[in-house]
Motif scaffolding. Structure first.
Motif, PDB file in Angstrom:
ATOM      1  N   GLY A   1       0.808  -1.208   0.000  1.00 43.66           N
ATOM      2  CA  GLY A   1       0.000   0.000   0.000  1.00 43.66           C
ATOM      3  C   GLY A   1       0.842   1.259   0.000  1.00 43.66           C
ATOM      4  N   PRO A   2       0.168   2.404   0.002  1.00 41.39           N
ATOM      5  CA  PRO A   2       0.876   3.667   0.170  1.00 41.39           C
ATOM      6  C   PRO A   2       1.494   3.733   1.569  1.00 41.39           C
ATOM      7  CG  PRO A   2      -1.336   4.025  -0.707  1.00 41.39           C
ATOM      8  CD  PRO A   2      -1.265   2.602  -0.264  1.00 41.39           C
ATOM      9  N   VAL A   3       2.662   4.348   1.665  1.00 42.65           N
ATOM     10  CA  VAL A   3       3.410   4.376   2.918  1.00 42.65           C
ATOM     11  C   VAL A   3       2.869   5.454   3.852  1.00 42.65           C
ATOM     12  CG1 VAL A   3       5.714   4.716   3.923  1.00 42.65           C
ATOM     13  CG2 VAL A   3       5.451   3.517   1.750  1.00 42.65           C
ATOM     14  N   GLY A   4       2.729   5.084   5.122  1.00 44.20           N
ATOM     15  CA  GLY A   4       2.311   6.026   6.152  1.00 44.20           C
ATOM     16  C   GLY A   4       3.506   6.598   6.888  1.00 44.20           C
ATOM     17  N   VAL A   5       3.228   7.324   7.935  1.00 44.39           N
ATOM     18  CA  VAL A   5       4.296   7.959   8.722  1.00 44.39           C
ATOM     19  C   VAL A   5       4.741   7.023   9.841  1.00 44.39           C
ATOM     20  CG1 VAL A   5       3.540  10.300   8.200  1.00 44.39           C
ATOM     21  CG2 VAL A   5       2.611   9.132  10.211  1.00 44.39           C
ATOM     22  N   ALA A   6       5.997   7.113  10.194  1.00 43.95           N
ATOM     23  CA  ALA A   6       6.548   6.259  11.253  1.00 43.95           C
ATOM     24  C   ALA A   6       5.820   6.469  12.569  1.00 43.95           C
ATOM     25  CB  ALA A   6       8.041   6.519  11.410  1.00 43.95           C
ATOM     26  N   GLU A   7       5.375   7.694  12.821  1.00 39.89           N
ATOM     27  CA  GLU A   7       4.738   8.029  14.091  1.00 39.89           C
ATOM     28  C   GLU A   7       3.429   7.271  14.315  1.00 39.89           C
ATOM     29  OE1 GLU A   7       7.601  10.979  12.921  1.00 39.89           O
ATOM     30  OE2 GLU A   7       5.820  10.255  11.864  1.00 39.89           O
ATOM     31  N   ALA A   8       2.881   6.685  13.258  1.00 39.83           N
ATOM     32  CA  ALA A   8       1.638   5.913  13.391  1.00 39.83           C
ATOM     33  C   ALA A   8       1.888   4.542  14.010  1.00 39.83           C
ATOM     34  CB  ALA A   8       0.969   5.757  12.030  1.00 39.83           C
ATOM     35  N   LEU A   9       3.150   4.153  14.129  1.00 36.54           N
ATOM     36  CA  LEU A   9       3.514   2.840  14.654  1.00 36.54           C
ATOM     37  C   LEU A   9       3.808   2.913  16.147  1.00 36.54           C
ATOM     38  CD1 LEU A   9       5.993   1.817  11.823  1.00 36.54           C
ATOM     39  CD2 LEU A   9       3.733   0.807  12.202  1.00 36.54           C
ATOM     40  N   PRO A  10       3.727   1.771  16.844  1.00 39.62           N
ATOM     41  CA  PRO A  10       4.221   1.733  18.228  1.00 39.62           C
ATOM     42  C   PRO A  10       5.691   2.149  18.274  1.00 39.62           C
ATOM     43  CG  PRO A  10       3.005  -0.259  17.693  1.00 39.62           C
ATOM     44  CD  PRO A  10       3.169   0.497  16.403  1.00 39.62           C
ATOM     45  N   GLU A  11       6.124   2.634  19.417  1.00 35.79           N
ATOM     46  CA  GLU A  11       7.448   3.251  19.542  1.00 35.79           C
ATOM     47  C   GLU A  11       8.593   2.374  19.028  1.00 35.79           C
ATOM     48  OE1 GLU A  11      10.283   5.217  23.016  1.00 35.79           O
ATOM     49  OE2 GLU A  11       8.167   4.828  23.433  1.00 35.79           O
ATOM     50  N   ALA A  12       8.584   1.089  19.389  1.00 35.95           N
ATOM     51  CA  ALA A  12       9.684   0.207  18.973  1.00 35.95           C
ATOM     52  C   ALA A  12       9.721   0.042  17.466  1.00 35.95           C
ATOM     53  CB  ALA A  12       9.548  -1.152  19.655  1.00 35.95           C
ATOM     54  N   LEU A  13       8.555  -0.108  16.841  1.00 34.26           N
ATOM     55  CA  LEU A  13       8.511  -0.258  15.388  1.00 34.26           C
ATOM     56  C   LEU A  13       8.813   1.059  14.693  1.00 34.26           C
ATOM     57  CD1 LEU A  13       5.457  -2.620  14.744  1.00 34.26           C
ATOM     58  CD2 LEU A  13       7.896  -3.182  14.714  1.00 34.26           C
ATOM     59  N   ALA A  14       8.377   2.161  15.277  1.00 30.32           N
ATOM     60  CA  ALA A  14       8.669   3.474  14.695  1.00 30.32           C
ATOM     61  C   ALA A  14      10.173   3.705  14.647  1.00 30.32           C
ATOM     62  CB  ALA A  14       7.980   4.571  15.495  1.00 30.32           C
ATOM     63  N   ALA A  15      10.880   3.272  15.672  1.00 31.15           N
ATOM     64  CA  ALA A  15      12.336   3.434  15.694  1.00 31.15           C
ATOM     65  C   ALA A  15      12.981   2.621  14.571  1.00 31.15           C
ATOM     66  CB  ALA A  15      12.888   3.009  17.051  1.00 31.15           C
ATOM     67  N   ARG A  16      12.474   1.415  14.337  1.00 32.80           N
ATOM     68  CA  ARG A  16      13.009   0.594  13.244  1.00 32.80           C
ATOM     69  C   ARG A  16      12.684   1.210  11.884  1.00 32.80           C
ATOM     70  NH1 ARG A  16      11.181  -5.510  14.342  1.00 32.80           N
ATOM     71  NH2 ARG A  16      12.406  -5.834  12.465  1.00 32.80           N
ATOM     72  N   GLU A  17      11.544   1.876  11.799  1.00 34.14           N
ATOM     73  CA  GLU A  17      11.104   2.465  10.529  1.00 34.14           C
ATOM     74  C   GLU A  17      12.035   3.573  10.056  1.00 34.14           C
ATOM     75  OE1 GLU A  17       7.419   2.146   7.970  1.00 34.14           O
ATOM     76  OE2 GLU A  17       8.618   0.868   9.269  1.00 34.14           O
ATOM     77  N   VAL A  18      12.658   4.261  10.994  1.00 30.79           N
ATOM     78  CA  VAL A  18      13.517   5.393  10.636  1.00 30.79           C
ATOM     79  C   VAL A  18      15.006   5.098  10.872  1.00 30.79           C
ATOM     80  CG1 VAL A  18      11.686   7.078  11.046  1.00 30.79           C
ATOM     81  CG2 VAL A  18      13.245   6.472  12.910  1.00 30.79           C
ATOM     82  N   ALA A  19      15.328   3.887  11.299  1.00 29.81           N
ATOM     83  CA  ALA A  19      16.733   3.530  11.523  1.00 29.81           C
ATOM     84  C   ALA A  19      17.498   3.535  10.201  1.00 29.81           C
ATOM     85  CB  ALA A  19      16.818   2.147  12.172  1.00 29.81           C
ATOM     86  N   PRO A  20      18.787   3.826  10.245  1.00 29.44           N
ATOM     87  CA  PRO A  20      19.583   3.812   9.009  1.00 29.44           C
ATOM     88  C   PRO A  20      19.499   2.451   8.319  1.00 29.44           C
ATOM     89  CG  PRO A  20      20.829   4.799  10.811  1.00 29.44           C
ATOM     90  CD  PRO A  20      19.583   4.218  11.412  1.00 29.44           C
ATOM     91  N   ARG A  21      19.383   2.484   7.012  1.00 26.96           N
ATOM     92  CA  ARG A  21      19.322   1.247   6.233  1.00 26.96           C
ATOM     93  C   ARG A  21      20.732   0.690   6.086  1.00 26.96           C
ATOM     94  NH1 ARG A  21      16.063   1.871   0.898  1.00 26.96           N
ATOM     95  NH2 ARG A  21      16.114  -0.397   1.102  1.00 26.96           N
ATOM     96  N   GLN A  22      20.872  -0.629   6.235  1.00 29.62           N
ATOM     97  CA  GLN A  22      22.186  -1.252   6.198  1.00 29.62           C
ATOM     98  C   GLN A  22      22.145  -2.534   5.381  1.00 29.62           C
ATOM     99  OE1 GLN A  22      24.097  -1.691  10.081  1.00 29.62           O
ATOM    100  NE2 GLN A  22      22.572  -0.311  10.952  1.00 29.62           N
ATOM    101  N   ARG A  23      23.241  -2.866   4.773  1.00 28.93           N
ATOM    102  CA  ARG A  23      23.431  -4.151   4.102  1.00 28.93           C
ATOM    103  C   ARG A  23      24.872  -4.598   4.336  1.00 28.93           C
ATOM    104  NH1 ARG A  23      18.709  -3.708   3.804  1.00 28.93           N
ATOM    105  NH2 ARG A  23      17.294  -4.342   2.134  1.00 28.93           N
ATOM    106  N   ARG A  24      25.104  -5.898   4.255  1.00 29.99           N
ATOM    107  CA  ARG A  24      26.470  -6.409   4.371  1.00 29.99           C
ATOM    108  C   ARG A  24      27.320  -5.879   3.219  1.00 29.99           C
ATOM    109  NH1 ARG A  24      27.104 -12.337   3.985  1.00 29.99           N
ATOM    110  NH2 ARG A  24      25.248 -12.296   2.700  1.00 29.99           N
ATOM    111  N   PRO A  25      28.584  -5.601   3.469  1.00 26.35           N
ATOM    112  CA  PRO A  25      29.471  -5.183   2.379  1.00 26.35           C
ATOM    113  C   PRO A  25      29.584  -6.286   1.326  1.00 26.35           C
ATOM    114  CG  PRO A  25      30.491  -4.793   4.521  1.00 26.35           C
ATOM    115  CD  PRO A  25      29.268  -5.615   4.770  1.00 26.35           C
ATOM    116  N   ILE A  26      29.736  -5.884   0.087  1.00 27.75           N
ATOM    117  CA  ILE A  26      29.818  -6.843  -1.020  1.00 27.75           C
ATOM    118  C   ILE A  26      30.932  -7.854  -0.787  1.00 27.75           C
ATOM    119  CG2 ILE A  26      30.378  -7.058  -3.478  1.00 27.75           C
ATOM    120  CD1 ILE A  26      28.887  -4.363  -3.879  1.00 27.75           C
ATOM    121  N   GLY A  27      32.043  -7.409  -0.224  1.00 31.24           N
ATOM    122  CA  GLY A  27      33.173  -8.305  -0.001  1.00 31.24           C
ATOM    123  C   GLY A  27      32.886  -9.473   0.922  1.00 31.24           C
TER     124      GLY A  27
END
Length: 199
Positions: free
Chosen positions: A163-189
């Protein structure tokens, strides 16, 4: 609302902008998804590559506004932690893989891989249309099989909220924090090895 600019993937090498924009939110507005947009997503999945062109993917699609009973059933097979936020999505889906080759009945060991490829294409098309989808391993496959009468030879692979994306603030606090946490991936190496296996 597609996504906040800071949710774009911080790619270390040049990639298409659409790939950077795809993400897996948990906050959805619940606004209905037009049938034409949904058809576009399904068409994107339809053209995914698959082993021997078997196209083993199948989808149960439930729009909250149009198939509320099926939507409720899909919501009920999700893990308890996924139900509150996924219930706010416009559409829930269940991807099911056909595990045998229909031409000869032989096992298709690529069925999950190919189904995942189709869902990845659908995720990119959702991003292109200003929506997002969130694929979930957190669901009860046995319950899904029972609730929807999925017969032998087919395996539930992933549940999907769209669906269309909502705002992080609509989520419970723990999930809201995950929603705005920096995105990460393992290094290619760590996972791409030139010239041989290194794990």
């Amino acid at each position: 609302m597609s996504m906040p600019p800071d949710r774009e993937a911080p790619a270390e090498h040049p990639i298409e902008a659409l790939l950077r924009r795809r993400w897996s939110p948990r906050s959805f507005t619940g606004a209905p998804v037009e049938r034409a947009a949904l058809d576009s997503l399904l068409e994107a999945a339809r053209w995914a590559a698959s082993s021997s062109n078997q196209q083993p993917w199948h989808l149960i699609v439930a729009r909250k506004a149009d198939e509320p009973e099926a939507f409720g059933k899909l919501l009920g097979v999700l893990a308890p932690g996924n139900q509150p936020w996924a219930g706010q999505a416009s559409v829930l889906m269940l991807a099911v893989a056909r595990m045998v080759n229909p031409a000869n009945g032989n096992p298709n060991r690529h069925a999950f891989y190919d189904t995942g490829a189709a869902m990845a294409q659908m995720a990119l098309q959702a991003a292109a249309l200003g929506m997002q989808l969130h694929q979930m391993g957190g669901f009860d496959a046995a319950k899904a099989r029972e609730v929807f009468g999925i017969r032998e030879g087919y395996e539930p692979a992933t549940a999907i909220a769209l669906g269309p994306v909502g705002v992080a603030e609509a989520l419970p606090e723990a999930l809201a924090a995950r929603e705005v946490a920096p995105r990460q991936r393992r290094p290619i190496g760590e996972w791409a090895f030139f010239g041989g296996w290194q794990v």
